[in-house]
Design an enzyme around this catalytic site. Structure first.
Site, PDB file in Angstrom:
ATOM      1  N   LYS A  35       0.833  -1.205   0.000  1.00 45.19           N
ATOM      2  CA  LYS A  35       0.000   0.000   0.000  1.00 45.19           C
ATOM      3  C   LYS A  35       0.871   1.259   0.000  1.00 45.19           C
ATOM      4  CE  LYS A  35      -4.141   0.311   2.339  1.00 45.19           C
ATOM      5  NZ  LYS A  35      -5.046   0.423   3.503  1.00 45.19           N
ATOM      6  N   CYS A 264     -18.962   0.203   8.999  1.00 43.33           N
ATOM      7  CA  CYS A 264     -19.119   0.840  10.313  1.00 43.33           C
ATOM      8  C   CYS A 264     -20.435   0.584  11.033  1.00 43.33           C
ATOM      9  CB  CYS A 264     -18.823   2.320  10.194  1.00 43.33           C
ATOM     10  SG  CYS A 264     -17.060   2.548   9.895  1.00 43.33           S
ATOM     11  N   ARG A 331     -17.016  -4.254   2.517  1.00 43.16           N
ATOM     12  CA  ARG A 331     -17.215  -4.751   3.882  1.00 43.16           C
ATOM     13  C   ARG A 331     -18.695  -4.677   4.266  1.00 43.16           C
ATOM     14  NH1 ARG A 331     -12.432  -1.501   6.930  1.00 43.16           N
ATOM     15  NH2 ARG A 331     -13.022   0.085   5.404  1.00 43.16           N
TER      16      ARG A 331
END
Ligand code: NAD
Ligand code: UGA
Length: 435
Positions: A35, A264, A331
């Site tokens: 990354k 989240c 996600r």
């Protein structure tokens, strides 16, 4: 002020880049070597509108640095933001804090002058106390302050949300020492109108969970109202306007859709129930919200099977597979719960997503454009609200009798009245004629 962000993901990268854009010297650290190497070469690891240009601009201006050398970055910084992931732990509910504590241990070994250590990661109330304990083992308490500064940005809107937040929350147990420094850091943002809210550290930690859980509750509430609308022939959009114009309720986050997803809301609502248990406080509303949201994904899979009638061998194409538009984040996306149920019933699935093929969906065929999805399926499901799905070319569909299930209510049912398309949406009468 020299700043470093430990954890260069959605939050660390966006906030790091934008603090550098405000003129600060910012080092973004990550333990993912690939990354960091990519970022040095201008390759951005996530899809976030507008981020690429800002990374390149600030990196070239030598205000923004990328490194895996965490020790050097800590020694060289006055303010250290912890922005590592806090995913759901193996127990399926708690926040996994191992990354946060690992970083605290490393910071502890590298305190060479006074530093403010800020948890920007979403962490359960009292985590700051634990971080402080770790730091105190090796350092005198005059050498550091641990502060909570929760982040409220949304993926896909992250740059705007960082530049123009509603509020900046700083939780500190030593406000005299920390608040003037952090007020100065955030001044370019608060000057534009964001409220600066100073609280205790524990309150700031809890504000973050309360905010996410409240928003998740609002969405779940309107989704249940949408279910009722479908039974009684009302229109959920009218209900959302009718209640949202009451200033006490507010109009935002009242879009009915395919359940809330993402990295989240699902993890933070679960973690809040666990925090409640730890402190012997039953979070019954949030528990119900989680259950209702899970059930919704199952019900949507059933609705698709009902639309298909005999699902075995029928072809279904999904438009968009991420949990919302303008992100590539997979996600906890809703379709990951919907697909297995459809596959089990023999449905042939394919998908198109503007952010490309997904490693999470290896068994499902990726199609490179919307046209093919529209033309080669018995049912097309609009799963995310990307702009490019708002003006689909229905006229080009050769396959007569195709059905559309619009999970984001991007179209009006009456647009399909004279087309050979059966249209289904969320919480609105099918092919309703608007008065
Ligand atoms: P992410 O997974 O995108 O990024 C986390 C990064 O931290 C990864 O690049 C990972 O390699 C790195 N990392 C992990 N352990 C490390 C270590 N020991 N040393 C150095 N780097 C390490 O996560 P994210 O979505 O940016 O979320 C980070 C935190 O912010 C979470 O607590 C999340 O709940 C919170 N948050 C996220 C958002 C969002 O929109 N994604 C918004 C507000 C708050
Ligand atoms: C959310 C919060 O909005 C941010 O404030 C917070 O910082 C972030 O979580 C976090 O803590 O990580 P995000 O998950 O990026 O941001 O996306 P949202 O726009 O909040 O959407 C979450 C989910 O709710 C998506 O699946 C979205 O489609 C759904 N949603 C949202 C609805 O179904 N209806 C709505 O009216 C709004």
């Amino acid at each position: 002020m020299k700043i470093c962000f430990i954890g260069t993901g959605y939050v660390g990268l966006v906030s790091g880049v934008l603090f550098s854009d405000l003129g600060n010297s910012v080092t973004c650290v990550d333990n993912n070597h690939e990354k960091i190497e990519n970022l040095k070469n201008g390759i951005i690891p996530i899809f976030e509108p507008g981020l690429d240009e800002l990374v390149i601009k600030n990196y070239n201006a030598k205000r923004l640095f990328f490194t895996t050398d965490i020790n050097h970055a800590i020694k060289n910084s006055d303010i250290i933001f912890i922005a590592v992931g806090t995913p759901t732990a193996k127990d399926g509910v708690s926040a996994d804090l191992k990354n946060v504590y690992a970083v605290a241990q490393t910071i502890s070994k590298n305190i060479n002058k006074f530093k403010i250590i800020i948890t920007k990661s979403t962490v359960p109330v009292c985590t700051g106390d634990e971080v402080e304990k770790i730091l105190r083992k090796k350092n005198s308490s005059s050498k550091f302050e641990v502060v909570s500064n929760p982040e409220f940005l949304r993926e896909g809107e992250a740059i705007r949300d960082f530049r123009y937040p509603d509020r900046v929350v700083i939780g500190s147990n030593n406000p005299k020492k920390t608040i003037p420094i952090l007020k100065k850091l955030y001044e370019p943002i608060t000057k534009k109108g964001a409220k600066f809210i100073s609280t205790s550290r524990r309150s700031a930690e809890l504000i973050k969970y309360a905010a996410n859980a409240f928003l998740a509750t609002k969405i779940t509430f309107i989704n249940e109202i949408a279910n009722l609308c479908e039974q009684v022939g009302s229109n959920v959009e009218d209900i959302a306007i009718g209640i949202g114009t009451d200033a006490r309720i507010g109009s935002r986050f009242l879009r009915a859709g395919p359940a809330y997803g993402g990295s989240c809301f699902p993890k933070d609502t679960k973690a809040l129930t666990k925090i409640g248990k730890k402190f012997k406080t039953h979070m019954s509303v949030v528990e119900t919200v989680i259950k209702s949201n899970e059930k919704r994904k199952n019900n949507l899979a059933d609705k698709i099977l009902n639309i298909l009638k005999n699902p075995k061998g029928k072809k279904v194409g999904f438009l968009g597979v991420t949990f919302k538009a303008n992100t590539d984040d997979m996600r906890d996306t809703q379709c990951l719960k919907i697909f297995p149920k459809l596959l089990k019933k023999g449905v042939k699935l394919s998908y198109y997503d503007p952010t490309g093929e997904k490693k999470e969906l290896k068994k499902i065929r990726f199609i490179k454009n919307t046209k093919e999805i529209l033309n080669n399926n018995d049912l097309v499901v609009i799963h995310t609200e990307w702009d490019e799905f708002r003006s689909l070319d229905f006229k080009s569909i050769k396959n007569k009798g195709v059905k559309i299930f619009d999970m984001r209510n991007l179209y009006q049912p009456n647009e399909f009245l004279n087309k050979n398309i059966k249209y289904y949406s969320i919480g609105r009468p099918t092919n309703e004629k608007k008065a």
